[in-house]
Scaffold this active site. Structure first.
Site, PDB file in Angstrom:
ATOM      1  N   HIS A  38       0.832  -1.202   0.000  1.00 61.04           N
ATOM      2  CA  HIS A  38       0.000   0.000   0.000  1.00 61.04           C
ATOM      3  C   HIS A  38       0.872   1.258   0.000  1.00 61.04           C
ATOM      4  O   HIS A  38       0.619   2.199  -0.743  1.00 61.04           O
ATOM      5  CB  HIS A  38      -0.914  -0.007   1.231  1.00 61.04           C
ATOM      6  CG  HIS A  38      -1.817  -1.200   1.305  1.00 61.04           C
ATOM      7  ND1 HIS A  38      -3.186  -1.105   1.171  1.00 61.04           N
ATOM      8  CD2 HIS A  38      -1.548  -2.520   1.498  1.00 61.04           C
ATOM      9  CE1 HIS A  38      -3.723  -2.305   1.289  1.00 61.04           C
ATOM     10  NE2 HIS A  38      -2.750  -3.179   1.487  1.00 61.04           N
ATOM     11  N   ASP A  63      -5.939   5.500   1.503  1.00 59.90           N
ATOM     12  CA  ASP A  63      -6.152   4.076   1.291  1.00 59.90           C
ATOM     13  C   ASP A  63      -7.550   3.705   1.783  1.00 59.90           C
ATOM     14  O   ASP A  63      -8.054   4.271   2.752  1.00 59.90           O
ATOM     15  CB  ASP A  63      -5.086   3.289   2.065  1.00 59.90           C
ATOM     16  CG  ASP A  63      -5.000   1.840   1.622  1.00 59.90           C
ATOM     17  OD1 ASP A  63      -5.937   1.076   1.934  1.00 59.90           O
ATOM     18  OD2 ASP A  63      -4.003   1.467   0.979  1.00 59.90           O
TER      19      ASP A  63
END
Length: 479
Positions: A30, A138
């Site tokens: 991520h 995210d």
């Protein structure tokens, strides 16, 4: 690569029209995607504020590859809370658990509580210095940025770190399959059983609740790769009328030549690749969240040896919460005499390897991978076919996308056999087929054609370039 600056008190003092605040989930796959995305946005001369913990800022910068500059990116680092990181379930010395999801990284989700206040403080500070704040977070960090809703000149966009294919199926199934889709798409589709721990499933559901307040969604994919699934995601039953953009690949698609000094500092794997024949080497790497049993390591070693193919094998233990702690390094033993037997055909790398640059090298012709979306996108953009060995999370369905839909890969371990040892003869067969058969050559050709399409799409007047320009025009509208 060192961060450009630290801490919230260093917020830029000059007034800005638009600033972008990026909040990644603190795990390598991520962190990396959103750092690459930050670099792309900053190329439009828009200042970026990248917020994470001190440990994870160091991690993502140290591991960044494919580009050297983080100009226009300001890093804000905050202390990591103290907690006990469990022993990895997939540690070579801990084979009691069937589920291979990296629950030893579960404490990453606890960081959310600790980052919420620092993020809110930065947003409020920036709101007085900018006409508009764009928060890109995210999908697993919605709770962290939730206070933006109290700031009149702030708007947020959710970044999804997985493939459009995987995300669509997840949402479509969770909504009770609200419309018909081609049955061939879901034929023999792997179950999501065993993909996540129950605790992480609960965490994901709670974080996704915050996305309903956002202004749009961003995907690290290309319409060249997943146009059909992006269209399905845009359906009203799924998207609820929100804007969405496919802006990938975020990683550089061309690796520039290095200076003489940089060549002298190149990783040993790249120097070794320079001496090999074009498309002759298979790159073997399983990401940052998986460790193998000693028994499985032995089978991989024997399979690579028996295949007679050239290889680079990255053999590291799984990351723990702090990837730099001295006590996280696991002792990994290869079969006795293995490296001597294969010294003319392969090398084993036990430190961090520059994956993107290895995949971009002309000597690399295949990738044996866990199918994390980072790895899939890098392999596709560099035109390298895959041998798929999914471990957890989105990886089993990414593997289906690679092998059955895009047809640029071979199955080395099917998700249905996830609890079984993969034997050396299976590894040998798949590696040999991918690297030294007509079937493998056809997959390599398809992968290279897909890579060409992706590169064309990010060029002038390409579909991705136009979509990126559209996104930038949207966030800077009226300014």
């Amino acid at each position: 690569m060192a961060p450009s600056c630290n801490h919230s008190q260093n917020v830029h003092q000059l007034p800005q029209q638009v600033v972008v605040v990026v909040v990644p989930f603190p795990a390598q796959g991520h962190l990396n995607q959103l750092l690459h995305f930050s670099r792309l946005i900053s190329s439009y001369n828009i200042p970026i504020h990248y917020i994470t913990t001190t440990t994870h800022s160091r991690q993502v910068n140290f591991r960044a590859h494919g580009f050297k500059s983080t100009k226009n990116i300001q890093f804000h680092e905050f202390p990591t809370p103290i907690f006990t990181s469990p022993t990895p379930r997939n540690n070579p010395n801990n084979n009691s658990s069937i589920n291979k999801f990296p629950s030893h990284l579960q404490p990453c989700s606890q960081i959310s509580t600790n980052l919420r206040n620092p993020v809110a403080n930065i947003l409020h500070t920036l709101s007085h210095k900018s006409r508009r704040i764009i928060i890109i977070h995210d999908s697993l960090m919605g709770s962290v940025v939730q206070d933006y809703r109290a700031i009149p000149n702030a708007e947020a966009y959710t970044f999804h770190s997985v493939s459009a294919f995987t995300l669509f199926l997840y949402v479509w199934e969770s909504l009770g399959k609200p419309f018909f889709i081609d049955s061939d798409m879901i034929k023999d589709l792997p179950s999501i059983d065993g993909c996540f721990s129950p605790e992480f499933n609960t965490f994901v559901r709670s974080e996704h609740e915050y996305s309903k307040f956002n202004s749009g969604k961003i995907y690290n994919t290309s319409r060249v790769i997943e146009g059909h699934f992006l269209d399905l995601l845009s359906k009203e039953q799924i998207n609820k009328g929100k804007k969405q953009w496919a802006l990938g690949p975020f990683n550089p698609i061309t690796i520039l030549g290095s200076t003489l000094q940089q060549q002298q500092q190149r990783h040993k794997s790249l120097t070794w690749l320079d001496k090999q024949v074009a498309k002759s080497v298979i790159f073997v790497s399983f990401g940052t969240t998986t460790s193998f049993s000693h028994e499985q390591i032995n089978e991989i070693a024997m399979g690579l040896e028996q295949s007679q193919q050239k290889f680079i094998w990255v053999l590291r233990g799984a990351d723990k919460e702090n990837a730099f702690s001295e006590d996280v390094m696991e002792r990994i033993e290869l079969p006795k005499g293995f490296e001597e037997k294969v010294r003319d055909r392969g090398i084993v790398v036990t430190d961090w390897a520059p994956q993107l640059e290895i995949l971009a090298h002309s000597s690399t012709g295949g990738f044996l991978s866990h199918c994390g979306w980072n790895s899939c996108m890098e392999s596709i953009s560099m035109g390298v076919p895959l041998a798929t060995w999914p471990m957890h999370s989105d990886q089993p369905r990414n593997a289906v996308l690679i092998t059955k839909i895009l047809k640029i890969g071979l199955v080395i371990k099917d998700w249905a056999q996830r609890d079984e040892l993969v034997l050396s003869n299976k590894i040998e067969k798949v590696v040999t087929t991918l690297m030294a058969s007509k079937e493998g050559e056809e997959m390599r050709k398809r992968a290279q054609e897909l890579s060409f399409g992706v590169k064309k799409a990010v060029g002038e007047n390409g579909v991705t370039k136009n979509e990126f320009d559209s996104f930038i025009a949207h966030i800077t509208r009226g300014i």
